[in-house]
Design a protein around this motif. Structure first.
Motif, PDB file in Angstrom:
ATOM      1  N   GLN B  56       1.604  38.572 -41.755  1.00  0.00           N
ATOM      2  CA  GLN B  56       2.075  37.413 -40.416  1.00  0.00           C
ATOM      3  C   GLN B  56       1.349  37.785 -39.229  1.00  0.00           C
ATOM      4  N   LEU B  57       1.807  39.344 -38.942  1.00  0.00           N
ATOM      5  CA  LEU B  57       1.702  39.147 -37.503  1.00  0.00           C
ATOM      6  C   LEU B  57      -0.128  39.722 -37.079  1.00  0.00           C
ATOM      7  N   PHE B  58      -0.420  39.677 -38.176  1.00  0.00           N
ATOM      8  CA  PHE B  58      -2.700  40.113 -38.009  1.00  0.00           C
ATOM      9  C   PHE B  58      -3.299  39.651 -36.804  1.00  0.00           C
ATOM     10  N   PRO B  59      -2.831  38.181 -36.277  1.00  0.00           N
ATOM     11  CA  PRO B  59      -3.233  37.303 -35.767  1.00  0.00           C
ATOM     12  C   PRO B  59      -2.824  38.404 -34.288  1.00  0.00           C
ATOM     13  N   HIS B  60      -1.476  38.875 -33.711  1.00  0.00           N
ATOM     14  CA  HIS B  60      -1.531  38.836 -32.655  1.00  0.00           C
ATOM     15  C   HIS B  60      -1.254  40.623 -32.810  1.00  0.00           C
ATOM     16  N   ILE B  61      -1.680  40.770 -33.294  1.00  0.00           N
ATOM     17  CA  ILE B  61      -1.216  43.088 -32.779  1.00  0.00           C
ATOM     18  C   ILE B  61      -2.329  43.523 -32.789  1.00  0.00           C
ATOM     19  N   ARG B  62      -3.416  43.080 -32.021  1.00  0.00           N
ATOM     20  CA  ARG B  62      -4.382  44.037 -31.703  1.00  0.00           C
ATOM     21  C   ARG B  62      -4.081  44.729 -31.052  1.00  0.00           C
ATOM     22  N   ARG B  63      -3.023  44.751 -29.721  1.00  0.00           N
ATOM     23  CA  ARG B  63      -3.251  45.281 -28.599  1.00  0.00           C
ATOM     24  C   ARG B  63      -2.191  47.244 -29.042  1.00  0.00           C
ATOM     25  N   GLU B  64      -0.991  46.692 -30.634  1.00  0.00           N
ATOM     26  CA  GLU B  64      -0.435  47.652 -30.734  1.00  0.00           C
ATOM     27  C   GLU B  64      -1.332  48.393 -32.093  1.00  0.00           C
ATOM     28  N   PHE B  65      -2.061  47.512 -32.169  1.00  0.00           N
ATOM     29  CA  PHE B  65      -3.494  48.849 -33.277  1.00  0.00           C
ATOM     30  C   PHE B  65      -3.706  49.156 -32.019  1.00  0.00           C
ATOM     31  N   ALA B  66      -4.270  48.780 -31.608  1.00  0.00           N
ATOM     32  CA  ALA B  66      -4.873  49.898 -30.543  1.00  0.00           C
ATOM     33  C   ALA B  66      -4.589  50.843 -30.070  1.00  0.00           C
ATOM     34  N   GLN B  67      -3.182  50.927 -29.636  1.00  0.00           N
ATOM     35  CA  GLN B  67      -1.720  52.010 -28.804  1.00  0.00           C
ATOM     36  C   GLN B  67      -1.976  52.997 -29.691  1.00  0.00           C
ATOM     37  N   VAL B  68      -1.822  52.646 -31.051  1.00  0.00           N
ATOM     38  CA  VAL B  68      -1.736  53.213 -31.579  1.00  0.00           C
ATOM     39  C   VAL B  68      -2.842  54.611 -32.614  1.00  0.00           C
ATOM     40  N   PHE B  69      -3.915  53.933 -32.416  1.00  0.00           N
ATOM     41  CA  PHE B  69      -4.855  54.259 -33.005  1.00  0.00           C
ATOM     42  C   PHE B  69      -5.628  55.194 -32.341  1.00  0.00           C
ATOM     43  N   ASP B  70      -5.214  54.946 -30.967  1.00  0.00           N
ATOM     44  CA  ASP B  70      -5.983  55.194 -29.804  1.00  0.00           C
ATOM     45  C   ASP B  70      -7.817  54.376 -29.838  1.00  0.00           C
ATOM     46  N   PHE B  71      -7.818  52.945 -29.705  1.00  0.00           N
ATOM     47  CA  PHE B  71      -8.460  52.673 -29.745  1.00  0.00           C
ATOM     48  C   PHE B  71      -8.721  51.671 -28.444  1.00  0.00           C
ATOM     49  N   ASP B  72      -9.617  51.007 -28.181  1.00  0.00           N
ATOM     50  CA  ASP B  72      -9.339  50.011 -26.699  1.00  0.00           C
ATOM     51  C   ASP B  72      -9.196  48.641 -27.818  1.00  0.00           C
ATOM     52  N   GLU B  73      -8.925  47.048 -27.018  1.00  0.00           N
ATOM     53  CA  GLU B  73      -9.336  46.334 -27.839  1.00  0.00           C
ATOM     54  C   GLU B  73     -10.418  45.598 -28.304  1.00  0.00           C
ATOM     55  N   ASP B  74     -11.580  45.751 -27.256  1.00  0.00           N
ATOM     56  CA  ASP B  74     -12.809  45.219 -27.641  1.00  0.00           C
ATOM     57  C   ASP B  74     -13.864  46.155 -28.517  1.00  0.00           C
ATOM     58  N   GLU B  75     -12.986  47.565 -28.451  1.00  0.00           N
ATOM     59  CA  GLU B  75     -13.645  48.082 -29.738  1.00  0.00           C
ATOM     60  C   GLU B  75     -13.695  47.859 -31.093  1.00  0.00           C
ATOM     61  N   ILE B  76     -11.837  47.641 -30.950  1.00  0.00           N
ATOM     62  CA  ILE B  76     -11.109  47.200 -32.106  1.00  0.00           C
ATOM     63  C   ILE B  76     -12.453  45.888 -32.836  1.00  0.00           C
ATOM     64  N   SER B  77     -12.444  44.829 -32.051  1.00  0.00           N
ATOM     65  CA  SER B  77     -13.045  43.885 -31.827  1.00  0.00           C
ATOM     66  C   SER B  77     -14.552  43.465 -33.064  1.00  0.00           C
ATOM     67  N   GLU B  78     -14.989  44.761 -31.776  1.00  0.00           N
ATOM     68  CA  GLU B  78     -16.485  45.194 -32.404  1.00  0.00           C
ATOM     69  C   GLU B  78     -16.920  46.035 -33.776  1.00  0.00           C
ATOM     70  N   ILE B  79     -15.481  46.702 -33.943  1.00  0.00           N
ATOM     71  CA  ILE B  79     -15.833  47.628 -35.432  1.00  0.00           C
ATOM     72  C   ILE B  79     -15.706  46.214 -36.252  1.00  0.00           C
ATOM     73  N   LEU B  80     -14.688  45.403 -36.369  1.00  0.00           N
ATOM     74  CA  LEU B  80     -13.782  44.636 -37.605  1.00  0.00           C
ATOM     75  C   LEU B  80     -15.117  44.002 -37.547  1.00  0.00           C
ATOM     76  N   SER B  81     -16.389  43.247 -36.323  1.00  0.00           N
ATOM     77  CA  SER B  81     -17.240  42.472 -36.096  1.00  0.00           C
ATOM     78  C   SER B  81     -18.480  43.424 -37.409  1.00  0.00           C
ATOM     79  N   GLY B  82     -18.036  44.377 -37.709  1.00  0.00           N
ATOM     80  CA  GLY B  82     -19.625  45.046 -38.135  1.00  0.00           C
ATOM     81  C   GLY B  82     -20.242  45.495 -37.162  1.00  0.00           C
ATOM     82  N   GLY B  83     -19.707  45.540 -36.174  1.00  0.00           N
ATOM     83  CA  GLY B  83     -20.848  46.138 -34.928  1.00  0.00           C
ATOM     84  C   GLY B  83     -20.402  47.220 -34.546  1.00  0.00           C
ATOM     85  N   LYS B  84     -20.485  48.393 -33.322  1.00  0.00           N
ATOM     86  CA  LYS B  84     -20.308  49.745 -33.584  1.00  0.00           C
ATOM     87  C   LYS B  84     -19.388  50.535 -34.015  1.00  0.00           C
ATOM     88  N   LYS B  85     -19.810  51.509 -34.887  1.00  0.00           N
ATOM     89  CA  LYS B  85     -19.000  52.479 -36.071  1.00  0.00           C
ATOM     90  C   LYS B  85     -18.638  53.757 -34.290  1.00  0.00           C
TER      91      LYS B  85
END
Lengths: 299, 86
Positions: B56-85
């Motif tokens: 239920q929280l998925f659409p709103h937790i990019r920032r938390e994901f980035a914090q925990v796994f040491d990504f930045d939010e743009d990087e997460i979006s790119e990875i999820l859209s099949g871009g940068k590895k």
């Protein structure tokens, strides 16, 4: 839904949960109550007992009695599709059919779907005095009953942490003269908290909800019934009754001392004939006094 | 909440005091990171909330994901859209 009763029937596999649920439904309908029986058991056999095909579409068995079998998988598919609509992030991770299949059986999902089915039916099907739930056997049924409490436990913790984050953001915003942003995570947590809180209150309301743990007169089903009873108590759920199905004697109550502790329960006598089709009605007529006792709330 | 859950939680390694107590002296990123650690506990080998709460929280937790796994939010979006590895 004030005054509407929820009766849940669970226990070890093969003890006669579906049969007792049906018999109880027939008894109550005969008393003039409008009853909906819903099977939430993935291994449905309500239709087998009635000797008819059942599905999600409610079927009227008599003037006051309606019955349906719920597909938990269909609820999960609908739920996943709904999430995808709002979040491509989810679709990217769990988009493939094989992944979706695995997700169905991931921790928390089955009981979530059962709770969704329960909630939707109770809050959209009006005109019933009593909802009867033919539940899965012990393990999954236990997770269903415990799930609202467990979810509330986590949501309380997450809300506490989220309030700290919002507080900190507001502090920083004051320094930079920006407004604190609206926190969608907090809103979602609050929304989920309200949902599980309502479920918890409904499922544990002793005046409106009763859990019937069905056992047979054998030590394995009785021991499993006692474990279920103990696990429910440990998580603060007390609105249950033990029922011995296919009891040997004509006693309406029985006492179980299998593990050295004394448990009082209700009894339903064994039938002379196979309890399917029309034999169900005969049984209810013959043993109505047993159902009277069984359905007297909170003895 | 019942003592059962509190004990269960502690037995699994969560020291409730350090995790849940008011910690207004801590930085925002630290609070967000800790929130993410609880949210994504399952991935980190810890007890975690039931999956439906997370979904239920998925659409709103990019920032938390980035914090925990040491990504930045743009990087997460790119990875999820099949871009940068990574």
């Amino acid at each position: 839904m004030s005054g509407v009763r929820q009766l849940f029937f669970t226990g070890k596999g093969g003890v006669g949960k579906s049969t007792v649920a049906l018999l109880t439904g027939k008894f109550l309908a005969g008393q003039g109550q409008r009853v909906l029986i819903s099977s939430l058991d993935p291994a449905h056999n309500t239709g087998d007992i009635l000797e008819m095909e059942l599905s999600r579409e409610p079927v009227k068995l008599s003037e006051n009695l309606t019955v349906q079998e719920i597909s938990i998988g269909a609820y999960l598919d609908r739920y996943f599709t709904e999430i995808e609509k709002h979040d491509p992030f989810f679709a990217q991770i769990f988009g493939a059919a094989a992944e979706r299949q695995m997700l169905r059986y991931s921790p928390g999902m089955e009981e979530f779907a059962m709770l969704s089915a329960y909630y939707e039916i109770v809050h959209s099907q009006f005109g019933y005095d009593c909802f009867i739930w033919d539940m899965p056997s012990t393990a999954l049924a236990l997770r269903f009953f415990q799930s609202p409490g467990v979810s509330l436990f986590w949501l309380e913790k997450l809300l506490t942490m989220r309030r700290q984050i919002i507080h900190k953001r507001k502090e920083l915003a004051a320094h930079t003269e920006k407004d604190g942003e609206n926190d969608k995570v907090y809103d979602s947590l609050i929304h989920q908290f309200s949902y599980y809180d309502q479920l918890q209150r409904e499922l544990t309301d002793e005046k409106k909800a009763s859990i019937y743990i069905i056992v047979n007169n054998d030590s394995l089903s009785r021991l499993e019934g006692q474990r279920l009873r103990k696990n429910l108590l440990e998580t603060g759920i007390e609105n249950f009754n033990l029922v011995m199905n296919m009891a040997c004697s004509n006693t309406k109550e029985w006492r179980d001392e299998t593990t050295g502790r004394l448990y009082k329960g209700y009894a339903l006598p064994a039938s002379d004939s196979r309890l399917q089709g029309a034999a169900l009605d005969e049984y209810v007529k013959l043993h109505s006094a047993y159902f009277d006792l069984l359905l007297t709330p909170n003895q | 909440m019942t003592a059962f859950f509190e004990n269960f939680f502690k037995a699994l390694g969560f020291e409730s005091k350090s995790l849940w107590d008011d910690s207004s002296g801590e930085s925002l990123s630290h609070l967000e990171r800790r929130f993410g650690q609880v949210l994504f506990g399952q991935i980190l080998g810890r007890p975690s909330p039931p999956l439906p709460i997370l979904f239920q929280l998925f659409p709103h937790i990019r920032r938390e994901f980035a914090q925990v796994f040491d990504f930045d939010e743009d990087e997460i979006s790119e990875i999820l859209s099949g871009g940068k590895k990574r």
